[in-house]
Design a protein around this motif. Structure first.
Motif, PDB file in Angstrom:
ATOM      1  N   ILE A 126      10.762  -4.286   5.096  1.00 52.10           N
ATOM      2  CA  ILE A 126      10.682  -5.264   6.178  1.00 52.10           C
ATOM      3  C   ILE A 126       9.380  -6.042   6.009  1.00 52.10           C
ATOM      4  O   ILE A 126       8.368  -5.492   5.584  1.00 52.10           O
ATOM      5  CB  ILE A 126      10.743  -4.577   7.570  1.00 52.10           C
ATOM      6  CG1 ILE A 126      10.741  -5.630   8.684  1.00 52.10           C
ATOM      7  CG2 ILE A 126       9.631  -3.577   7.762  1.00 52.10           C
ATOM      8  CD1 ILE A 126      10.986  -5.037  10.075  1.00 52.10           C
ATOM      9  N   GLY A 127       9.421  -7.328   6.329  1.00 48.61           N
ATOM     10  CA  GLY A 127       8.224  -8.154   6.217  1.00 48.61           C
ATOM     11  C   GLY A 127       8.176  -8.884   4.891  1.00 48.61           C
ATOM     12  O   GLY A 127       8.800  -8.478   3.910  1.00 48.61           O
ATOM     13  N   ALA A 128       7.419  -9.964   4.873  1.00 44.67           N
ATOM     14  CA  ALA A 128       7.365 -10.785   3.664  1.00 44.67           C
ATOM     15  C   ALA A 128       5.949 -11.230   3.345  1.00 44.67           C
ATOM     16  O   ALA A 128       5.742 -12.223   2.670  1.00 44.67           O
ATOM     17  CB  ALA A 128       8.272 -12.001   3.826  1.00 44.67           C
ATOM     18  N   GLY A 129       4.972 -10.494   3.835  1.00 40.77           N
ATOM     19  CA  GLY A 129       3.592 -10.869   3.589  1.00 40.77           C
ATOM     20  C   GLY A 129       3.171 -10.617   2.152  1.00 40.77           C
ATOM     21  O   GLY A 129       3.828  -9.880   1.409  1.00 40.77           O
ATOM     22  N   LEU A 130       2.065 -11.230   1.752  1.00 42.53           N
ATOM     23  CA  LEU A 130       1.538 -11.028   0.407  1.00 42.53           C
ATOM     24  C   LEU A 130       0.894  -9.645   0.265  1.00 42.53           C
ATOM     25  O   LEU A 130       0.740  -9.139  -0.838  1.00 42.53           O
ATOM     26  CB  LEU A 130       0.508 -12.109   0.074  1.00 42.53           C
ATOM     27  CG  LEU A 130       1.044 -13.546  -0.021  1.00 42.53           C
ATOM     28  CD1 LEU A 130      -0.116 -14.522  -0.219  1.00 42.53           C
ATOM     29  CD2 LEU A 130       2.054 -13.665  -1.150  1.00 42.53           C
ATOM     30  N   ASN A 131       0.505  -9.052   1.399  1.00 41.59           N
ATOM     31  CA  ASN A 131      -0.148  -7.743   1.379  1.00 41.59           C
ATOM     32  C   ASN A 131       0.877  -6.652   1.663  1.00 41.59           C
ATOM     33  O   ASN A 131       1.505  -6.648   2.724  1.00 41.59           O
ATOM     34  CB  ASN A 131      -1.260  -7.703   2.427  1.00 41.59           C
ATOM     35  CG  ASN A 131      -2.315  -8.757   2.161  1.00 41.59           C
ATOM     36  OD1 ASN A 131      -2.905  -8.780   1.081  1.00 41.59           O
ATOM     37  ND2 ASN A 131      -2.541  -9.654   3.119  1.00 41.59           N
ATOM     38  N   ALA A 132       1.058  -5.757   0.700  1.00 41.74           N
ATOM     39  CA  ALA A 132       2.119  -4.751   0.794  1.00 41.74           C
ATOM     40  C   ALA A 132       1.571  -3.371   1.145  1.00 41.74           C
ATOM     41  O   ALA A 132       0.476  -2.989   0.733  1.00 41.74           O
ATOM     42  CB  ALA A 132       2.890  -4.676  -0.519  1.00 41.74           C
ATOM     43  N   VAL A 133       2.379  -2.634   1.907  1.00 44.19           N
ATOM     44  CA  VAL A 133       2.086  -1.250   2.279  1.00 44.19           C
ATOM     45  C   VAL A 133       3.305  -0.414   1.920  1.00 44.19           C
ATOM     46  O   VAL A 133       4.428  -0.754   2.307  1.00 44.19           O
ATOM     47  CB  VAL A 133       1.821  -1.091   3.787  1.00 44.19           C
ATOM     48  CG1 VAL A 133       1.318   0.313   4.092  1.00 44.19           C
ATOM     49  CG2 VAL A 133       0.857  -2.134   4.290  1.00 44.19           C
ATOM     50  N   VAL A 134       3.091   0.664   1.190  1.00 43.17           N
ATOM     51  CA  VAL A 134       4.193   1.554   0.822  1.00 43.17           C
ATOM     52  C   VAL A 134       3.998   2.888   1.532  1.00 43.17           C
ATOM     53  O   VAL A 134       2.911   3.472   1.502  1.00 43.17           O
ATOM     54  CB  VAL A 134       4.280   1.756  -0.700  1.00 43.17           C
ATOM     55  CG1 VAL A 134       5.376   2.753  -1.049  1.00 43.17           C
ATOM     56  CG2 VAL A 134       4.535   0.429  -1.402  1.00 43.17           C
ATOM     57  N   PHE A 135       5.070   3.360   2.164  1.00 41.42           N
ATOM     58  CA  PHE A 135       5.040   4.596   2.940  1.00 41.42           C
ATOM     59  C   PHE A 135       5.777   5.702   2.183  1.00 41.42           C
ATOM     60  O   PHE A 135       6.940   5.526   1.791  1.00 41.42           O
ATOM     61  CB  PHE A 135       5.705   4.370   4.297  1.00 41.42           C
ATOM     62  CG  PHE A 135       4.974   3.402   5.187  1.00 41.42           C
ATOM     63  CD1 PHE A 135       4.009   3.840   6.082  1.00 41.42           C
ATOM     64  CD2 PHE A 135       5.239   2.036   5.129  1.00 41.42           C
ATOM     65  CE1 PHE A 135       3.330   2.953   6.906  1.00 41.42           C
ATOM     66  CE2 PHE A 135       4.574   1.143   5.946  1.00 41.42           C
ATOM     67  CZ  PHE A 135       3.606   1.592   6.836  1.00 41.42           C
ATOM     68  N   LEU A 136       5.109   6.841   1.987  1.00 43.63           N
ATOM     69  CA  LEU A 136       5.676   7.974   1.256  1.00 43.63           C
ATOM     70  C   LEU A 136       5.906   9.134   2.229  1.00 43.63           C
ATOM     71  O   LEU A 136       4.976   9.602   2.876  1.00 43.63           O
ATOM     72  CB  LEU A 136       4.734   8.407   0.136  1.00 43.63           C
ATOM     73  CG  LEU A 136       4.367   7.318  -0.890  1.00 43.63           C
ATOM     74  CD1 LEU A 136       3.426   7.881  -1.937  1.00 43.63           C
ATOM     75  CD2 LEU A 136       5.622   6.738  -1.546  1.00 43.63           C
TER      76      LEU A 136
END
Length: 312
Positions: free
Chosen positions: A21-31
């Motif tokens: 979800i989201g389309a920003g240039l800054n990415a967050v990955v949840f593990l």
């Protein structure tokens, strides 16, 4: 959660599921940890997207909607790390923040150590970075310690196999939201520690349980028992154990993990900072092992403050 999109990425012949979800240039990955899946992060993903981040949550191989490996008994943490990098490459994402819950803390920190050029910062929930030679907790705890039991091939399979996948998840969520380490008595199995009449935690709905149950009904528990429980002593060629990126640890004061021998002192004494110098530690007074779902607004605020602080 309808706004969360789902895609499949082929990695080493397996179709791995990624929620996004989201389309920003800054990415967050949840593990995620166990008995969790991408859905564990539903609250954090939506909050991150609303704050302008691109949020992704994969199901590990053999978990949730991702394909199982051909030989689950050989699955490893190395697989999780390699799959993660392949997913980033497939999505043309160069650098990310990594958020890991429960055993997801280990691949989060492995990524920071082995692929530091891809990691902007690390947040872990419920589990700190353990020292290079962590204590062997089974040597200090009774034989019925849940990790010792689940490391025995066939033991957990037989225990879980008496119940539906949904009932196993219900029992684990009920049991692991308590403040005591799950330890079975002699002649008792881990699933016997929960009475069927025990209600779910108030923050975990029947709808949530049904979502988890359906996905574990699909995947089963073979890979989930291999990684993490039977892969604890996996070796990695890490020449420098010091984490060089900003990090945060969120711990519930009522998290049973704090009762693992030496863990609370390791965190509170600052010993953990020897390995993670730029570490912020936050304790949540009423928090259990499942704070992202128990107290999503509090966790979201902490998470977004950390992400925004370290965007530069």
């Amino acid at each position: 959660m309808d706004e969360i999109q789902h895609r499949f990425i082929e990695v080493q012949g397996l179709k791995l599921h990624v929620a996004e979800i989201g389309a920003g240039l800054n990415a967050v990955v949840f593990l995620h940890g166990f008995p969790e899946i991408w859905y564990t992060w539903r609250h954090q993903m939506v909050a991150a997207a609303k704050a302008g981040f691109r949020a992704l949550a994969p199901d590990y191989r053999g978990y949730g909607l991702s394909d199982p490996p051909p030989e689950p008994e050989k699955a490893s943490f190395k697989d999780i790390v390699a799959d993660f990098i392949s997913i980033l490459d497939a999505l043309s994402i160069n650098k990310v923040f990594v958020v890991g819950k429960d055993f997801g803390a280990r691949p989060a920190y492995l990524l920071a150590a082995l692929h530091k050029e891809r990691v902007r910062g690390v947040v872990t929930i419920g589990v700190p970075l353990l020292p290079p030679s962590p204590p062997k907790y089974h040597e200090y705890l009774p034989e019925g310690f849940y990790i010792s039991r689940w490391q025995q091939p066939g033991r957990a399979e037989a225990d879980f196999g008496r119940l539906s996948a949904k009932s196993v998840v219900r029992n684990v969520y009920t049991l692991f939201s308590r403040s005591d380490i799950p330890i079975a008595a002699e002649g008792q199995e881990i699933m016997d520690l929960v009475d069927e009449s025990t209600p779910l935690p108030p923050w975990f709905t029947e709808e949530d349980l049904s979502t988890y149950g359906a996905l574990y009904e699909k995947s089963g528990f073979c890979t989930a028992l291999q990684v993490p429980y039977r892969s604890f002593w996996e070796e990695f060629a890490i020449t420098d154990p010091i984490v060089k990126v900003p990090a945060m640890l969120i711990m519930g004061e009522k998290d049973y993990v704090l009762k693992f021998p030496g863990i609370e002192d390791y965190i509170r004494s600052g010993k953990v900072n020897e390995f993670v110098p730029d570490l912020e530690v936050v304790f949540l007074p009423e928090g259990t092992h499942f704070v992202p779902e128990q107290s999503p607004e509090v966790v979201n605020q902490l998470l977004l403050a950390f992400l925004n602080k370290h965007l530069g």
